[in-house]
Write a protein that holds these residues in place. Structure first.
Motif, PDB file in Angstrom:
ATOM      1  N   VAL A  78       0.830  -1.201   0.000  1.00 17.00           N
ATOM      2  CA  VAL A  78       0.000   0.000   0.000  1.00 17.00           C
ATOM      3  C   VAL A  78       0.867   1.255   0.000  1.00 17.00           C
ATOM      4  N   GLN A  82      -3.922   4.547  -1.213  1.00 15.63           N
ATOM      5  CA  GLN A  82      -5.028   3.858  -0.536  1.00 15.63           C
ATOM      6  C   GLN A  82      -5.569   4.633   0.670  1.00 15.63           C
ATOM      7  N   VAL A  85      -6.226   2.435   5.497  1.00 18.78           N
ATOM      8  CA  VAL A  85      -6.548   1.092   5.016  1.00 18.78           C
ATOM      9  C   VAL A  85      -7.392   0.344   6.047  1.00 18.78           C
ATOM     10  N   GLN A 116      -0.852   3.066   8.201  1.00 21.81           N
ATOM     11  CA  GLN A 116      -0.719   1.842   7.423  1.00 21.81           C
ATOM     12  C   GLN A 116       0.282   0.867   8.049  1.00 21.81           C
ATOM     13  N   VAL A 259      -7.688  -3.649  -1.270  1.00 23.22           N
ATOM     14  CA  VAL A 259      -6.680  -2.802  -1.906  1.00 23.22           C
ATOM     15  C   VAL A 259      -6.206  -3.524  -3.163  1.00 23.22           C
TER      16      VAL A 259
END
Length: 278
Positions: A78, A82, A85, A116, A259
């Motif tokens: 990621v 994104q 998340v 993240q 994702v």
């Protein structure tokens, strides 16, 4: 012949020249402390692991990897693309490891990195960080330092994977960042050596076989130490770059659930934990 300055003029010149000289000496040090604001020509928020591939290589939409007995552990990567998340949703789908973009060049840190990186860890995933390389900006060692100092280091806690050098097609210009094949190999080596010196770990190399052949001349010298993360959006990873008999990670799609970017670790969960532990 021009006249020499008088003694009084010479004494005035000295204190003026010294500060100017000091300023010139200081410039290289301040030049390494760049930021995204200093690089309006760049778009790091649009650069992530594999973002350049669809423009250069064939992509099979919704690729499903052929089942193998070894590549059994699912993972994601990621970036700021994104945003925040939903790690619980990914965990529920069987995702057990994650890599997070930490930095790009020597001027950008992912503003979502903390959510993240810590979020994946908090749901139980083994996680690591990656660096999007821009070899035309600064040296490999400079970018390795920037990466490590902003989340790309490693600790032997059993849940942290070694850092990744994401080296792929140039999103800003010439495919190989204006470097010859030998110069590119030297840049990569510079990054890897600095990362190893500061963390004790050999960094993972993320790339595609096509880019590696074009920009390094299919150099084979890193395969004995640095794990390979191959990118190919298809049902198989295809031929690997020279020097690697097998891949460690395989990014097989950019359109997965929750994702986009999904990956396989080429081994069991026990082996993934062993990689984290060094």
């Amino acid at each position: 012949m021009p006249a020499l300055p008088s003694a009084s003029a010479r004494t005035v010149l000295v204190p003026v020249l010294v500060p100017l000289f000091a300023l010139v000496i200081a410039l290289p040090a301040t030049a390494t402390a760049a930021s995204a604001a200093d690089r309006p020509d760049r778009h790091p928020e649009r650069d992530w692991m594999g973002s350049t591939i669809p423009l250069h290589e064939p992509v099979i939409p919704d690729a499903v990897p052929s089942p193998t007995p070894t590549a059994s552990v699912e993972g994601v990567d990621v970036s700021s693309h994104q945003g925040n998340v939903n790690w619980s949703a990914l965990w529920a789908r069987g995702v057990r490891f994650a890599y997070v973009k930490a930095t790009e060049g020597n001027f950008y840190r992912n503003p979502y990195f903390t959510q993240q990186y810590n979020g994946s860890y908090n749901v139980g995933m083994i996680r690591g960080a990656y660096h999007f390389a821009t070899p035309d900006d600064s040296s490999g060692a400079n970018q390795a330092n920037y990466f490590i100092d902003r989340g790309g280091g490693w600790s032997k806690d059993g849940k942290t994977l070694p850092g990744v050098l994401d080296i792929e097609y140039n999103p800003y210009g010439s495919t190989c960042y204006g470097k010859s094949k030998s110069a590119m190999v030297a840049w990569i080596r510079d990054f890897l050596n600095r990362y190893k010196a500061r963390t004790s770990r050999d960094a993972v190399i993320y790339t595609t076989t096509g880019w590696w052949k074009q920009c390094t001349g299919n150099y084979s010298g890193f395969g004995s130490k640095n794990p390979l993360w191959i990118a190919r959006y298809a049902s198989t990873p295809g031929p690997l770059p020279a020097g690697w008999a097998y891949y460690t990670f395989w990014q097989y799609t950019s359109s997965g659930p929750v994702v986009g970017d999904h990956n396989k670790f080429n081994g069991t969960y026990t082996r993934l934990k062993a990689l984290a532990n060094g």
